[in-house]
Write a protein that holds these residues in place. Structure first.
Motif, PDB file in Angstrom:
ATOM      1  N   VAL A   1      -5.808  12.399 -17.435  1.00  0.00           N
ATOM      2  CA  VAL A   1      -5.821  11.456 -18.551  1.00  0.00           C
ATOM      3  C   VAL A   1      -4.923  10.268 -18.224  1.00  0.00           C
ATOM      4  O   VAL A   1      -3.794  10.437 -17.747  1.00  0.00           O
ATOM      5  CB  VAL A   1      -5.348  12.129 -19.845  1.00  0.00           C
ATOM      6  CG1 VAL A   1      -5.206  11.096 -20.964  1.00  0.00           C
ATOM      7  CG2 VAL A   1      -6.302  13.239 -20.261  1.00  0.00           C
ATOM      8  N   GLN A   2      -5.427   9.093 -18.529  1.00  0.00           N
ATOM      9  CA  GLN A   2      -4.646   7.876 -18.298  1.00  0.00           C
ATOM     10  C   GLN A   2      -4.833   6.940 -19.477  1.00  0.00           C
ATOM     11  O   GLN A   2      -5.960   6.697 -19.913  1.00  0.00           O
ATOM     12  CB  GLN A   2      -5.107   7.194 -17.016  1.00  0.00           C
ATOM     13  CG  GLN A   2      -4.252   6.006 -16.597  1.00  0.00           C
ATOM     14  CD  GLN A   2      -4.708   5.403 -15.274  1.00  0.00           C
ATOM     15  OE1 GLN A   2      -5.871   5.511 -14.890  1.00  0.00           O
ATOM     16  NE2 GLN A   2      -3.794   4.755 -14.573  1.00  0.00           N
ATOM     17  N   LEU A   3      -3.716   6.438 -20.015  1.00  0.00           N
ATOM     18  CA  LEU A   3      -3.792   5.466 -21.091  1.00  0.00           C
ATOM     19  C   LEU A   3      -3.731   4.076 -20.469  1.00  0.00           C
ATOM     20  O   LEU A   3      -2.751   3.725 -19.812  1.00  0.00           O
ATOM     21  CB  LEU A   3      -2.649   5.646 -22.080  1.00  0.00           C
ATOM     22  CG  LEU A   3      -2.560   7.002 -22.779  1.00  0.00           C
ATOM     23  CD1 LEU A   3      -1.485   6.964 -23.862  1.00  0.00           C
ATOM     24  CD2 LEU A   3      -3.896   7.415 -23.365  1.00  0.00           C
ATOM     25  N   GLN A   4      -4.794   3.301 -20.700  1.00  0.00           N
ATOM     26  CA  GLN A   4      -4.914   1.978 -20.091  1.00  0.00           C
ATOM     27  C   GLN A   4      -4.680   0.918 -21.160  1.00  0.00           C
ATOM     28  O   GLN A   4      -5.544   0.669 -21.988  1.00  0.00           O
ATOM     29  CB  GLN A   4      -6.299   1.836 -19.458  1.00  0.00           C
ATOM     30  CG  GLN A   4      -6.581   2.890 -18.399  1.00  0.00           C
ATOM     31  CD  GLN A   4      -8.037   2.946 -17.968  1.00  0.00           C
ATOM     32  OE1 GLN A   4      -8.920   2.460 -18.660  1.00  0.00           O
ATOM     33  NE2 GLN A   4      -8.293   3.544 -16.813  1.00  0.00           N
ATOM     34  N   ALA A   5      -3.511   0.307 -21.122  1.00  0.00           N
ATOM     35  CA  ALA A   5      -3.143  -0.694 -22.123  1.00  0.00           C
ATOM     36  C   ALA A   5      -3.442  -2.095 -21.630  1.00  0.00           C
ATOM     37  O   ALA A   5      -3.314  -2.381 -20.433  1.00  0.00           O
ATOM     38  CB  ALA A   5      -1.669  -0.567 -22.468  1.00  0.00           C
ATOM     39  N   SER A   6      -3.824  -2.948 -22.558  1.00  0.00           N
ATOM     40  CA  SER A   6      -4.126  -4.335 -22.208  1.00  0.00           C
ATOM     41  C   SER A   6      -3.923  -5.220 -23.429  1.00  0.00           C
ATOM     42  O   SER A   6      -3.737  -4.728 -24.547  1.00  0.00           O
ATOM     43  CB  SER A   6      -5.575  -4.449 -21.727  1.00  0.00           C
ATOM     44  OG  SER A   6      -6.468  -4.056 -22.747  1.00  0.00           O
ATOM     45  N   GLY A   7      -3.951  -6.534 -23.206  1.00  0.00           N
ATOM     46  CA  GLY A   7      -3.927  -7.471 -24.317  1.00  0.00           C
ATOM     47  C   GLY A   7      -2.642  -8.251 -24.490  1.00  0.00           C
ATOM     48  O   GLY A   7      -2.580  -9.156 -25.320  1.00  0.00           O
TER      49      GLY A   7
END
Length: 117
Positions: A1-7
């Motif tokens: 599982v990987q949380l991919q943050a952006s913005g």
């Protein structure tokens, strides 16, 4: 599982940004049953809770962001969002998404929000 943050990014005071965090590799049923949250850490300060969506569906916000920030989810995309409006220089920080499944705690890599005055 990987949380991919952006913005994240650079914005003037009074502006808006929308952060996104996708739980890649997480089973859909696990995602919808988890507590979802956004934290932030300003330079030289401790990490603090900004907003959360509890497993019962309620939302909680830090007092300083109430009325300006909104946490939301798109279950079909396994993505949690944080809408940031009326940004202030004091909101400058690295923002981290967090997914707590009850048995495990996952963190995104952080996305930098810089608000200029």
């Amino acid at each position: 599982v990987q949380l991919q943050a952006s913005g994240g990014g650079l914005v003037q005071a009074g502006g808006s940004l929308k952060l996104a965090c996708k739980a890649a590799g997480m089973i859909w049923s696990t995602f919808v049953g988890s507590r979802l949250a956004w934290y932030r850490q300003a330079s030289g300060k401790q990490r603090e809770l900004v907003a959360e969506l509890t497993t019962s569906g309620s939302t909680n916000y830090q007092d300083s962001v109430k009325g300006r920030f909104t946490i939301s989810i798109d279950n079909s995309r396994k993505t949690v969002y944080l809408q940031l409006n009326s940004l202030e220089p004091e909101d400058t920080a690295v923002y981290y998404c967090n997914v707590n499944t009850g048995s495990r705690d996952y963190w995104g890599q952080g996305t930098l929000v810089t608000v200029s005055s």
